[in-house]
Design a protein around this motif. Structure first.
Motif, PDB file in Angstrom:
ATOM      1  N   ARG A  22       0.792  -1.230   0.000  1.00 50.00           N
ATOM      2  CA  ARG A  22       0.000   0.000   0.000  1.00 50.00           C
ATOM      3  C   ARG A  22       0.830   1.289   0.000  1.00 50.00           C
ATOM      4  NH1 ARG A  22      -4.663  -0.399   4.318  1.00 50.00           N
ATOM      5  NH2 ARG A  22      -5.055   1.716   3.576  1.00 50.00           N
ATOM      6  N   HIS A  25       1.720   2.126  -3.533  1.00 52.85           N
ATOM      7  CA  HIS A  25       0.538   2.542  -4.286  1.00 52.85           C
ATOM      8  C   HIS A  25       0.126   3.960  -3.907  1.00 52.85           C
ATOM      9  CE1 HIS A  25      -3.892   2.661  -5.091  1.00 52.85           C
ATOM     10  NE2 HIS A  25      -3.449   2.198  -6.242  1.00 52.85           N
ATOM     11  N   ARG A  26       0.189   4.284  -2.613  1.00 48.67           N
ATOM     12  CA  ARG A  26      -0.174   5.637  -2.160  1.00 48.67           C
ATOM     13  C   ARG A  26       0.785   6.678  -2.732  1.00 48.67           C
ATOM     14  NH1 ARG A  26      -3.762   6.029   1.965  1.00 48.67           N
ATOM     15  NH2 ARG A  26      -2.897   7.947   2.826  1.00 48.67           N
ATOM     16  N   SER A  27       2.074   6.354  -2.720  1.00 50.06           N
ATOM     17  CA  SER A  27       3.066   7.299  -3.256  1.00 50.06           C
ATOM     18  C   SER A  27       2.785   7.587  -4.725  1.00 50.06           C
ATOM     19  CB  SER A  27       4.480   6.729  -3.097  1.00 50.06           C
ATOM     20  OG  SER A  27       4.814   6.583  -1.742  1.00 50.06           O
ATOM     21  N   GLN A  29      -0.072   7.289  -6.297  1.00 51.79           N
ATOM     22  CA  GLN A  29      -1.314   8.055  -6.388  1.00 51.79           C
ATOM     23  C   GLN A  29      -1.086   9.534  -6.051  1.00 51.79           C
ATOM     24  OE1 GLN A  29      -4.682   7.298  -7.124  1.00 51.79           O
ATOM     25  NE2 GLN A  29      -3.760   5.508  -8.080  1.00 51.79           N
ATOM     26  N   PHE A  30      -0.301   9.772  -4.993  1.00 50.48           N
ATOM     27  CA  PHE A  30      -0.044  11.162  -4.593  1.00 50.48           C
ATOM     28  C   PHE A  30       0.662  11.936  -5.692  1.00 50.48           C
ATOM     29  CE2 PHE A  30       3.171  14.171  -3.038  1.00 50.48           C
ATOM     30  CZ  PHE A  30       2.333  15.165  -2.544  1.00 50.48           C
ATOM     31  N   MET A  75      -8.441  13.617  -4.067  1.00 51.62           N
ATOM     32  CA  MET A  75      -7.181  13.067  -3.561  1.00 51.62           C
ATOM     33  C   MET A  75      -7.244  12.877  -2.046  1.00 51.62           C
ATOM     34  SD  MET A  75      -3.254  14.530  -3.850  1.00 51.62           S
ATOM     35  CE  MET A  75      -3.482  15.896  -2.721  1.00 51.62           C
ATOM     36  N   CYS A  76      -7.681  13.911  -1.312  1.00 58.84           N
ATOM     37  CA  CYS A  76      -7.735  13.828   0.150  1.00 58.84           C
ATOM     38  C   CYS A  76      -8.746  12.788   0.615  1.00 58.84           C
ATOM     39  CB  CYS A  76      -8.074  15.195   0.748  1.00 58.84           C
ATOM     40  SG  CYS A  76      -6.796  16.447   0.498  1.00 58.84           S
ATOM     41  N   ASP A  78      -9.926  10.100  -1.162  1.00 53.11           N
ATOM     42  CA  ASP A  78      -9.541   8.746  -1.562  1.00 53.11           C
ATOM     43  C   ASP A  78      -8.367   8.215  -0.732  1.00 53.11           C
ATOM     44  OD1 ASP A  78     -11.520   8.880  -3.439  1.00 53.11           O
ATOM     45  OD2 ASP A  78     -10.171   9.190  -5.147  1.00 53.11           O
ATOM     46  N   LEU A  79      -7.361   9.077  -0.503  1.00 57.42           N
ATOM     47  CA  LEU A  79      -6.179   8.629   0.224  1.00 57.42           C
ATOM     48  C   LEU A  79      -6.396   8.652   1.735  1.00 57.42           C
ATOM     49  CD1 LEU A  79      -3.312  10.289  -1.854  1.00 57.42           C
ATOM     50  CD2 LEU A  79      -4.112   7.924  -1.943  1.00 57.42           C
ATOM     51  N   ASP A 179       2.966   9.206   3.570  1.00 58.02           N
ATOM     52  CA  ASP A 179       2.348  10.436   3.060  1.00 58.02           C
ATOM     53  C   ASP A 179       3.186  11.659   3.396  1.00 58.02           C
ATOM     54  OD1 ASP A 179       0.248   8.865   2.197  1.00 58.02           O
ATOM     55  OD2 ASP A 179      -1.024   9.319   3.925  1.00 58.02           O
TER      56      ASP A 179
END
Length: 482
Positions: A22, A25-27, A29-30, A75-76, A78-79, A179
């Motif tokens: 995860r 994946h988060r990185s 997406q950001f 973005m805020c 979803d993440l 994050d």
């Protein structure tokens, strides 16, 4: 007991496997989303520069802000996690475009809730007992869910009063640290290109503060310390602070008294429900009283103690019977070194007294390093001090616009900024957002002048402190003027 242990072990293995990829994946997406928002604005700045009509420019900016607001919100939302805190910081009426605020203000308490079976696993593992052995009743649906934890209403066995149980979301710490590091890299880029401010130091302080939030033992101690300070320094504490049940606190669970009230964001709806005119005298008096209580509490915490609640966003403020205020969530607290506390007291006096020379001296005392890109350096330094450290915006400024060429941050570059001061800065900006939301334009520096004088007098750095104590007594008994 063995069955419970095996259930925990299996669940932990599942969680570790599912969370392993995860962060990557988060990185991804950001960076995809941040690049899209940033390049959208840069391309727009080129397009709008060819338009000469001011009204048309304004309309174009509004459309661009609305487009960006949708993307930032997505973005805020979803993440989640840390980005909900980012939404709280930038989604304020004085700081962000109106389109952003309309979108982001709704994210204050909308973190996804952890399913009850996962909550139960955390609770039983932390407390070492089954829920039914500790609680007479336990509401399955949370009262609210934030970025790090969620809270449930419950009642202990043999008690008649309800309590609040705060439970940490499993697996959230590693994701939030990912994050923050992504944001640090983005901050480094932004401070070299668009915003001449030491954003990296700001994000480093955020990393430190949020790291503390995962230790509920620390939070319980902070709550107890602030509770004692406010109740010992006032005939009546300006804000209510929940009492902790010390026998029911672990690193990931904290049980505290239940305080009945409504979130400050629901104040307008509650007034309408009770037939109170939001623009009438009764509503105005209630709003002033709320702001007076918060301002007095924060002035005393920051300037007299140096140890203060550093997260006064609307989701942490309850309005109780008689316009009394309860301040919740002590995960983010700050303990200012005396040198910074007294240096900030001097800056409060400089802003309150409209003294640019003293403000410049306070910058040096606090270790704020600046570089000037303008002729009237002293006045712009003072304007920057007003912008950063007071709730009342400088004359002619209706909203902070750091990207504007007329912004003080464009004219005065902030090369170094003490990390410890970021919590003060954030607190003041959140108080300013509340004052704008309540429709009250006031200067916290002016209200804090007597408290700052007393702090300096007690440290042997100012004469005439008796006058300050009298003024503070008067302030604590009157409403803030508009």
């Amino acid at each position: 007991m063995n069955g419970m242990a095996s259930r925990f072990d299996f669940k932990e293995i599942q969680d570790k496997v599912s969370l392993h990829l995860r962060p990557w994946h988060r990185s991804f997406q950001f960076w995809v989303r941040a690049a899209d928002i940033y390049t959208g604005y840069k391309a727009f700045q080129v397009r709008v520069s060819f338009v000469k009509d001011v009204q048309k420019q304004h309309a174009m900016w509004e459309r661009q802000h609305e487009l960006a607001a949708d993307k930032i919100y997505a973005m805020c939302s979803d993440l989640g996690g840390f980005f909900l805190k980012v939404a709280q910081i930038i989604g304020k009426p004085d700081l962000a475009p109106a389109a952003w605020v309309r979108k982001l203000v709704t994210l204050c308490d909308q973190a996804p809730a952890t399913p009850f079976d996962a909550v139960q696993l955390v609770l039983e593992k932390e407390l070492g007992r089954r829920i039914g052995e500790v609680f007479e009743k336990f509401d399955v649906n949370p009262l609210g869910s934030a970025s790090i934890a969620q809270v449930h209403r419950a009642r202990l066995k043999g008690d008649v009063e309800d309590v609040v149980v705060k439970v940490q979301h499993p697996g959230v710490q590693d994701l939030m640290m990912t994050d923050i590091r992504n944001l640090q890299a983005f901050a480094l880029y932004m401070q070299k290109t668009d915003i001449k401010f030491d954003l990296y130091s700001v994000t480093k302080e955020m990393e430190k503060q949020i790291g503390y939030e995962f230790d509920f033992l620390r939070e319980a101690n902070a709550m107890d310390r602030i509770h004692r300070f406010l109740y010992e320094n006032n005939r009546k504490s300006p804000v209510q602070v929940p009492r902790v049940l010390k026998d029911l606190v672990t690193r990931r669970v904290i049980v505290m008294e239940y305080i009945d009230g409504i979130p400050i964001l629901n104040l307008g709806d509650e007034m309408a429900k009770r037939g109170i005119n939001p623009g009438g005298k009764m509503a105005a008096a209630a709003k002033k009283n709320i702001l007076k209580s918060l301002t007095l509490a924060y002035g005393q915490m920051i300037l007299k103690s140096g140890f203060f609640h550093a997260d006064p966003h609307p989701g942490n403020i309850l309005i109780c019977k008689g316009s009394e205020v309860a301040l919740l969530d002590y995960g983010q607290v700050k303990d200012l070194p005396n040198q910074l506390r007294l240096g900030y007291a001097n800056l409060v006096l400089a802003v309150a007294d409209n003294d640019p020379v003293k403000a410049k001296e306070s910058y040096r005392e606090l270790g704020i390093g600046t570089v000037s890109n303008c002729e009237d350096e002293q006045q712009e330094l003072f304007r920057l001090a007003q912008t950063m450290f007071d709730t009342k915006l400088p004359p002619g400024v209706k909203m902070l616009q750091p990207f504007s060429e007329d912004s003080s941050i464009k004219k005065i570059g902030v090369q170094s900024f003490p990390e410890e001061l970021f919590s003060v800065l954030r607190t003041i900006h959140l108080l300013r957002g509340l004052s704008v939301g309540l429709g009250i334009n006031y200067s916290c520096a002016e209200q804090w002048r007597p408290i700052a004088e007393e702090a300096l007098y007690n440290a042997g750095k100012l004469e005439g402190g008796a006058k300050a104590w009298l003024l503070e007594k008067i302030f604590s008994e009157k409403l803030i003027g508009t």
